[in-house]
Design a protein around this motif. Structure first.
Motif, PDB file in Angstrom:
ATOM      1  N   THR A   1       0.833  -1.204   0.000  1.00  0.00           N
ATOM      2  CA  THR A   1       0.000   0.000   0.000  1.00  0.00           C
ATOM      3  C   THR A   1       0.862   1.245   0.000  1.00  0.00           C
ATOM      4  N   ALA A   2       1.867   1.272   0.858  1.00  0.00           N
ATOM      5  CA  ALA A   2       2.754   2.430   0.930  1.00  0.00           C
ATOM      6  C   ALA A   2       3.458   2.664  -0.402  1.00  0.00           C
ATOM      7  N   LEU A   3       3.927   1.607  -1.034  1.00  0.00           N
ATOM      8  CA  LEU A   3       4.615   1.747  -2.321  1.00  0.00           C
ATOM      9  C   LEU A   3       3.681   2.255  -3.414  1.00  0.00           C
ATOM     10  N   VAL A   4       2.468   1.739  -3.454  1.00  0.00           N
ATOM     11  CA  VAL A   4       1.505   2.179  -4.467  1.00  0.00           C
ATOM     12  C   VAL A   4       1.150   3.652  -4.271  1.00  0.00           C
ATOM     13  N   ILE A   5       0.906   4.045  -3.034  1.00  0.00           N
ATOM     14  CA  ILE A   5       0.574   5.456  -2.765  1.00  0.00           C
ATOM     15  C   ILE A   5       1.753   6.357  -3.125  1.00  0.00           C
ATOM     16  N   LEU A   6       2.943   5.960  -2.739  1.00  0.00           N
ATOM     17  CA  LEU A   6       4.127   6.761  -3.046  1.00  0.00           C
ATOM     18  C   LEU A   6       4.307   6.918  -4.556  1.00  0.00           C
ATOM     19  N   GLY A   7       4.205   5.811  -5.276  1.00  0.00           N
ATOM     20  CA  GLY A   7       4.346   5.873  -6.729  1.00  0.00           C
ATOM     21  C   GLY A   7       3.288   6.750  -7.378  1.00  0.00           C
ATOM     22  N   ALA A   8       2.053   6.604  -6.936  1.00  0.00           N
ATOM     23  CA  ALA A   8       0.958   7.393  -7.510  1.00  0.00           C
ATOM     24  C   ALA A   8       1.075   8.873  -7.153  1.00  0.00           C
TER      25      ALA A   8
ATOM     26  N   ALA B   1       8.738   0.023 -10.539  1.00  0.00           N
ATOM     27  CA  ALA B   1       8.689  -1.443 -10.552  1.00  0.00           C
ATOM     28  C   ALA B   1       8.182  -1.947  -9.200  1.00  0.00           C
ATOM     29  N   LEU B   2       8.672  -1.357  -8.116  1.00  0.00           N
ATOM     30  CA  LEU B   2       8.194  -1.734  -6.787  1.00  0.00           C
ATOM     31  C   LEU B   2       6.714  -1.391  -6.608  1.00  0.00           C
ATOM     32  N   ALA B   3       6.304  -0.223  -7.090  1.00  0.00           N
ATOM     33  CA  ALA B   3       4.897   0.168  -6.973  1.00  0.00           C
ATOM     34  C   ALA B   3       4.006  -0.771  -7.782  1.00  0.00           C
ATOM     35  N   ALA B   4       4.462  -1.163  -8.965  1.00  0.00           N
ATOM     36  CA  ALA B   4       3.680  -2.104  -9.780  1.00  0.00           C
ATOM     37  C   ALA B   4       3.586  -3.461  -9.083  1.00  0.00           C
ATOM     38  N   ALA B   5       4.677  -3.914  -8.500  1.00  0.00           N
ATOM     39  CA  ALA B   5       4.646  -5.170  -7.757  1.00  0.00           C
ATOM     40  C   ALA B   5       3.695  -5.053  -6.567  1.00  0.00           C
ATOM     41  N   GLY B   6       3.729  -3.900  -5.894  1.00  0.00           N
ATOM     42  CA  GLY B   6       2.812  -3.678  -4.775  1.00  0.00           C
ATOM     43  C   GLY B   6       1.366  -3.713  -5.211  1.00  0.00           C
ATOM     44  N   LEU B   7       1.076  -3.132  -6.352  1.00  0.00           N
ATOM     45  CA  LEU B   7      -0.290  -3.145  -6.870  1.00  0.00           C
ATOM     46  C   LEU B   7      -0.733  -4.574  -7.174  1.00  0.00           C
ATOM     47  N   ILE B   8       0.151  -5.345  -7.752  1.00  0.00           N
ATOM     48  CA  ILE B   8      -0.170  -6.748  -8.047  1.00  0.00           C
ATOM     49  C   ILE B   8      -0.453  -7.504  -6.751  1.00  0.00           C
ATOM     50  N   VAL B   9       0.377  -7.277  -5.733  1.00  0.00           N
ATOM     51  CA  VAL B   9       0.152  -7.934  -4.435  1.00  0.00           C
ATOM     52  C   VAL B   9      -1.219  -7.569  -3.895  1.00  0.00           C
ATOM     53  N   LEU B  10      -1.561  -6.286  -3.927  1.00  0.00           N
ATOM     54  CA  LEU B  10      -2.863  -5.862  -3.400  1.00  0.00           C
ATOM     55  C   LEU B  10      -4.018  -6.511  -4.151  1.00  0.00           C
ATOM     56  N   VAL B  11      -3.930  -6.543  -5.456  1.00  0.00           N
ATOM     57  CA  VAL B  11      -4.998  -7.148  -6.252  1.00  0.00           C
ATOM     58  C   VAL B  11      -5.140  -8.635  -5.911  1.00  0.00           C
ATOM     59  N   VAL B  12      -4.026  -9.336  -5.853  1.00  0.00           N
ATOM     60  CA  VAL B  12      -4.065 -10.772  -5.570  1.00  0.00           C
ATOM     61  C   VAL B  12      -4.631 -11.037  -4.175  1.00  0.00           C
ATOM     62  N   VAL B  13      -4.172 -10.277  -3.187  1.00  0.00           N
ATOM     63  CA  VAL B  13      -4.639 -10.495  -1.811  1.00  0.00           C
ATOM     64  C   VAL B  13      -6.132 -10.213  -1.704  1.00  0.00           C
ATOM     65  N   PHE B  14      -6.588  -9.130  -2.308  1.00  0.00           N
ATOM     66  CA  PHE B  14      -8.017  -8.824  -2.243  1.00  0.00           C
ATOM     67  C   PHE B  14      -8.840  -9.872  -2.985  1.00  0.00           C
ATOM     68  N   LEU B  15      -8.368 -10.321  -4.130  1.00  0.00           N
ATOM     69  CA  LEU B  15      -9.109 -11.363  -4.859  1.00  0.00           C
ATOM     70  C   LEU B  15      -9.204 -12.648  -4.044  1.00  0.00           C
TER      71      LEU B  15
END
Length: 139
Positions: A10-17, A96-110
């Motif tokens: 979450t922190a990585l995605v917010i930072l990247g965005a 790259a870290l933010a994209a990986a973080g986004l993938i993690v979030l999507v997978v965990v929520f799914l």
């Protein structure tokens, strides 16, 4: 473990965005006008817009190597080019870290939503709590 991974993601995605708006021509233009960049660069406003477009394209979209010329003169000197290449590498790593973080979030929520009944509702709630911890930690 999952909660910590979700919080970090979450922190990585917010930072990247949060950085993206500062890499737009509109924002850079606003700051150039505010600071009087045309006066100290020697470029006209139109030239400054052109150079800014090139530099942002090279930085964010990997369109070139920061070695453009304007009216036959290099826009950046070699040490500046090297610095901008370093900046691009840092940005690439961050995104790259933010994209990986986004993938993690999507997978965990799914995965949390696929659980049945109360277990599924608790898994989703726990994921949202981890998201909140990640956002609060970044703040």
């Amino acid at each position: 473990m999952r909660g910590a991974l979700v919080a970090l993601s979450t922190a990585l995605v917010i930072l990247g965005a949060s950085i993206l708006p500062f890499l737009t021509p509109a924002y850079v233009r606003f700051e150039q006008d505010r600071t009087g960049a045309a006066a100290f660069t020697g470029y006209t406003t139109a030239q400054l817009d052109e150079v800014t477009g090139w530099l942002l394209g090279d930085l964010v979209l990997w369109q070139g190597g920061f070695d453009r010329t304007l009216d036959g003169s290099p826009v950046l000197k070699q040490p500046e080019i090297e610095h901008m290449l370093d900046v691009r590498r840092v940005f690439t790593g961050l995104y790259a870290l933010a994209a990986a973080g986004l993938i993690v979030l999507v997978v965990v929520f799914l995965k949390a939503r696929r659980r049945d009944g109360a277990r599924g509702a608790e898994a989703v709630a726990a994921t949202w709590r981890a998201v909140a911890r990640g956002a609060a930690g970044l703040a």
